[in-house]
Design a protein around this motif. Structure first.
Motif, mmCIF file in Angstrom:
data_model
loop_
_atom_site.group_PDB
_atom_site.id
_atom_site.type_symbol
_atom_site.label_atom_id
_atom_site.label_comp_id
_atom_site.label_asym_id
_atom_site.label_seq_id
_atom_site.Cartn_x
_atom_site.Cartn_y
_atom_site.Cartn_z
ATOM 1 N N ILE A 95 -15.617 23.426 30.776
ATOM 2 C CA ILE A 95 -14.348 22.880 31.242
ATOM 3 C C ILE A 95 -14.224 21.406 30.895
ATOM 4 C CG2 ILE A 95 -13.020 22.307 33.320
ATOM 5 C CD1 ILE A 95 -14.122 24.972 34.509
ATOM 6 N N ILE A 96 -15.282 20.626 31.144
ATOM 7 C CA ILE A 96 -15.250 19.192 30.854
ATOM 8 C C ILE A 96 -15.119 18.941 29.354
ATOM 9 C CG2 ILE A 96 -16.622 17.076 30.879
ATOM 10 C CD1 ILE A 96 -17.702 17.929 33.594
ATOM 11 N N ARG A 97 -15.791 19.736 28.543
ATOM 12 C CA ARG A 97 -15.717 19.565 27.089
ATOM 13 C C ARG A 97 -14.331 19.867 26.548
ATOM 14 N NH1 ARG A 97 -20.792 21.706 23.682
ATOM 15 N NH2 ARG A 97 -19.583 20.584 22.132
ATOM 16 N N ASN A 98 -13.534 20.636 27.324
ATOM 17 C CA ASN A 98 -12.167 20.943 26.919
ATOM 18 C C ASN A 98 -11.132 20.115 27.669
ATOM 19 O OD1 ASN A 98 -12.032 23.414 24.933
ATOM 20 N ND2 ASN A 98 -13.703 23.834 26.361
ATOM 21 N N GLY A 99 -11.603 19.027 28.315
ATOM 22 C CA GLY A 99 -10.698 18.074 28.924
ATOM 23 C C GLY A 99 -10.211 18.411 30.302
ATOM 24 N N GLY A 100 -10.824 19.376 30.972
ATOM 25 C CA GLY A 100 -10.379 19.755 32.303
ATOM 26 C C GLY A 100 -11.430 19.516 33.352
ATOM 27 N N SER A 101 -11.214 20.107 34.515
ATOM 28 C CA SER A 101 -12.137 19.976 35.630
ATOM 29 C C SER A 101 -11.863 21.075 36.625
ATOM 30 C CB SER A 101 -11.964 18.620 36.309
ATOM 31 O OG SER A 101 -12.579 18.614 37.581
ATOM 32 N N VAL A 146 -4.308 24.627 21.127
ATOM 33 C CA VAL A 146 -4.063 24.578 22.567
ATOM 34 C C VAL A 146 -4.380 25.919 23.217
ATOM 35 C CG1 VAL A 146 -2.284 24.328 24.338
ATOM 36 C CG2 VAL A 146 -2.344 22.748 22.409
ATOM 37 N N LEU A 147 -3.968 27.014 22.560
ATOM 38 C CA LEU A 147 -4.244 28.353 23.087
ATOM 39 C C LEU A 147 -5.748 28.615 23.172
ATOM 40 C CD1 LEU A 147 -1.528 30.493 21.246
ATOM 41 C CD2 LEU A 147 -1.596 29.870 23.671
ATOM 42 N N LYS A 148 -6.472 28.178 22.143
ATOM 43 C CA LYS A 148 -7.920 28.344 22.137
ATOM 44 C C LYS A 148 -8.554 27.542 23.266
ATOM 45 C CE LYS A 148 -12.043 27.434 19.353
ATOM 46 N NZ LYS A 148 -12.557 26.840 18.084
ATOM 47 N N GLU A 149 -8.036 26.320 23.473
ATOM 48 C CA GLU A 149 -8.550 25.442 24.522
ATOM 49 C C GLU A 149 -8.379 26.078 25.898
ATOM 50 O OE1 GLU A 149 -6.808 21.362 25.843
ATOM 51 O OE2 GLU A 149 -8.051 20.995 24.068
ATOM 52 N N TYR A 150 -7.185 26.614 26.144
ATOM 53 C CA TYR A 150 -6.925 27.197 27.449
ATOM 54 C C TYR A 150 -7.605 28.555 27.625
ATOM 55 C CZ TYR A 150 -3.880 23.630 29.276
ATOM 56 O OH TYR A 150 -3.414 22.455 29.788
ATOM 57 N N LEU A 151 -7.868 29.234 26.525
ATOM 58 C CA LEU A 151 -8.639 30.474 26.602
ATOM 59 C C LEU A 151 -10.061 30.171 27.052
ATOM 60 C CD1 LEU A 151 -8.989 33.507 26.131
ATOM 61 C CD2 LEU A 151 -9.514 32.993 23.734
ATOM 62 N N LEU A 152 -10.645 29.108 26.480
ATOM 63 C CA LEU A 152 -11.990 28.694 26.877
ATOM 64 C C LEU A 152 -12.008 28.231 28.334
ATOM 65 C CD1 LEU A 152 -13.126 26.748 23.679
ATOM 66 C CD2 LEU A 152 -14.001 28.938 24.497
ATOM 67 N N GLU A 212 -22.703 27.872 37.089
ATOM 68 C CA GLU A 212 -21.831 26.732 37.402
ATOM 69 C C GLU A 212 -21.958 25.641 36.346
ATOM 70 O OE1 GLU A 212 -20.869 23.516 40.974
ATOM 71 O OE2 GLU A 212 -22.570 24.882 41.163
ATOM 72 N N ALA A 213 -23.178 25.367 35.898
ATOM 73 C CA ALA A 213 -23.386 24.346 34.867
ATOM 74 C C ALA A 213 -22.700 24.739 33.564
ATOM 75 C CB ALA A 213 -24.883 24.132 34.635
ATOM 76 N N LEU A 214 -22.826 26.005 33.204
ATOM 77 C CA LEU A 214 -22.180 26.497 31.984
ATOM 78 C C LEU A 214 -20.667 26.359 32.094
ATOM 79 C CD1 LEU A 214 -22.179 27.986 29.266
ATOM 80 C CD2 LEU A 214 -22.270 30.147 30.538
ATOM 81 N N ALA A 215 -20.116 26.745 33.256
ATOM 82 C CA ALA A 215 -18.666 26.701 33.453
ATOM 83 C C ALA A 215 -18.133 25.278 33.441
ATOM 84 C CB ALA A 215 -18.310 27.378 34.778
ATOM 85 N N ALA A 245 -14.206 29.790 31.327
ATOM 86 C CA ALA A 245 -15.049 28.900 32.118
ATOM 87 C C ALA A 245 -14.725 28.985 33.603
ATOM 88 C CB ALA A 245 -14.889 27.458 31.627
ATOM 89 N N CYS A 246 -13.441 29.065 33.925
ATOM 90 C CA CYS A 246 -13.032 29.172 35.333
ATOM 91 C C CYS A 246 -13.507 30.486 35.944
ATOM 92 C CB CYS A 246 -11.519 29.069 35.449
ATOM 93 S SG CYS A 246 -10.897 27.414 35.131
ATOM 94 N N PHE A 247 -13.482 31.530 35.151
ATOM 95 C CA PHE A 247 -13.989 32.818 35.619
ATOM 96 C C PHE A 247 -15.479 32.722 35.937
ATOM 97 C CE2 PHE A 247 -16.173 36.794 34.652
ATOM 98 C CZ PHE A 247 -15.525 37.679 35.501
ATOM 99 N N ILE A 248 -16.245 32.042 35.060
ATOM 100 C CA ILE A 248 -17.681 31.884 35.270
ATOM 101 C C ILE A 248 -17.952 31.037 36.514
ATOM 102 C CG2 ILE A 248 -19.817 30.948 34.283
ATOM 103 C CD1 ILE A 248 -18.660 31.553 31.505
ATOM 104 N N PHE A 249 -17.159 29.960 36.689
ATOM 105 C CA PHE A 249 -17.311 29.104 37.863
ATOM 106 C C PHE A 249 -17.045 29.897 39.144
ATOM 107 C CE2 PHE A 249 -15.411 26.316 41.084
ATOM 108 C CZ PHE A 249 -16.401 25.358 41.219
ATOM 109 N N ALA A 250 -15.970 30.667 39.149
ATOM 110 C CA ALA A 250 -15.636 31.477 40.314
ATOM 111 C C ALA A 250 -16.723 32.507 40.592
ATOM 112 C CB ALA A 250 -14.292 32.172 40.100
ATOM 113 N N LEU A 251 -17.287 33.075 39.531
ATOM 114 C CA LEU A 251 -18.351 34.062 39.696
ATOM 115 C C LEU A 251 -19.576 33.440 40.341
ATOM 116 C CD1 LEU A 251 -19.373 36.950 39.102
ATOM 117 C CD2 LEU A 251 -20.165 36.107 36.877
ATOM 118 N N ALA A 252 -19.905 32.199 39.960
ATOM 119 C CA ALA A 252 -21.072 31.516 40.532
ATOM 120 C C ALA A 252 -20.950 31.381 42.048
ATOM 121 C CB ALA A 252 -21.234 30.138 39.891
ATOM 122 N N TRP A 253 -19.758 31.017 42.520
ATOM 123 C CA TRP A 253 -19.577 30.788 43.953
ATOM 124 C C TRP A 253 -19.127 32.034 44.701
ATOM 125 C CZ3 TRP A 253 -21.091 26.894 46.939
ATOM 126 C CH2 TRP A 253 -21.524 25.734 46.296
#
Length: 299
Positions: free
Chosen positions: A131-137, A9-15, A124-127, A19-27
């Protein structure tokens, strides 16, 4: 066992955090500082920000719009999905750090303006893929795209593309925007769409192989016994020699292809192969058939 689950779970949320950091950086780092907009709910939010002269920041609009979508997603996709979505939205605040903005004097500044949407689309695509591969959005249209993809055989990139083109066209409604601004948005969308399926699909990508070999029995046994995959033997006739042939039809995952080709070469160096990528493979060992939401109640 409990320790392993906690670490997972910790690894999942670390990823998800990365990913959220990368998404925020894109926009927040590339698109918004350069007054650009693209598709998605974030694109719609930026259009509103530009229309109000910055009175309504994109981040606030983004969160408000997503409240309803999150509730729907929690009902359709599951409670865990909803919690991860909220987590990802909250993480987008990292984009407020000015040192990450693509503006003159900062590290991420890009002089060639045309490269900005290309970089943003890739990030954005990478992020979103991570995120989707780890069950989030990250919220917004990827929630809608995931729900469409869950019940209908429509790829994520196609769902994103349709929604994004509609949203990016809204920028032309602003008085100070031109056709060039829309083109920047389309560049971001196209870049994103070309990359997101690869990131999300990962090992789910599949190939269809047709193998012509005199050692077809040995190859078929290897696929069945050693790889745990199915194989079909097709009866064919070589029209030049008029002799009967046995052709192997194989569907296999992307990561399994290199090892299979290596084994085929070892068994028969003269084997003839045709390899084709497949967008959708449904059935046992691959994806579940998606034919829409059934309206009939089970008895």
């Amino acid at each position: 066992m409990k320790k392993v689950k906690i670490l997972s779970v910790l690894k999942e949320y670390l990823l998800l955090t990365v990913a959220c950091f990368i998404f925020a950086l894109a926009w927040e780092g590339f698109m918004i500082p350069n007054a650009m907009s693209a598709g998605g709910m974030m694109g719609l939010s930026t259009v509103l920000q530009y229309a109000t002269g910055g009175l309504i920041p994109a981040q606030y609009t983004y969160v408000v719009i997503n409240v309803l979508l999150i509730l729907v997603a929690m009902w359709v996709m599951g409670i865990g999905f909803g919690f991860k979505t909220i987590y990802c939205i909250m993480m987008s605040i990292v984009g407020k750090l000015e040192c990450l903005h693509c503006v003159p004097g900062e590290f991420f500044y890009v002089q060639e303006r045309l490269l900005v949407p290309l970089i943003a689309g890739s990030l954005e695509a990478l992020a979103i893929g991570m995120i989707i591969r780890n069950g989030g959005s990250t919220g917004g249209t990827d929630i809608i795209a995931l729900m469409i993809n869950k019940y209908w055989p429509v790829s994520l990139s196609t769902a994103f593309m349709i929604m994004d083109l509609v949203i990016v066209g809204l920028i032309l409604l602003l008085p100070d925007r031109t056709f060039t601004d829309m083109i920047y948005g389309i560049l971001e969308i196209v870049t994103f769409s070309l990359i997101v399926d690869v990131v999300v699909g990962g090992s789910k990508g599949s190939y269809q192989l047709m193998v012509f070999s005199e050692k077809y029995k040995e190859i078929a046994d290897h696929i069945i016994d050693d790889m745990g995959r199915g194989v079909t033997v097709l009866r064919a006739q070589g029209w030049y020699t008029k002799s009967d042939k046995n052709v192997l039809l194989i569907l296999i995952g992307r990561k399994e292809l290199p090892s299979l080709m290596k084994e085929i070469k070892r068994l028969d160096s003269k084997a003839f192969m045709s390899v084709s990528p497949t967008n959708n493979v449904y059935g046992e060992g691959f994806e579940e058939i998606k034919a829409g939401i059934s309206t009939k109640k089970s008895k």
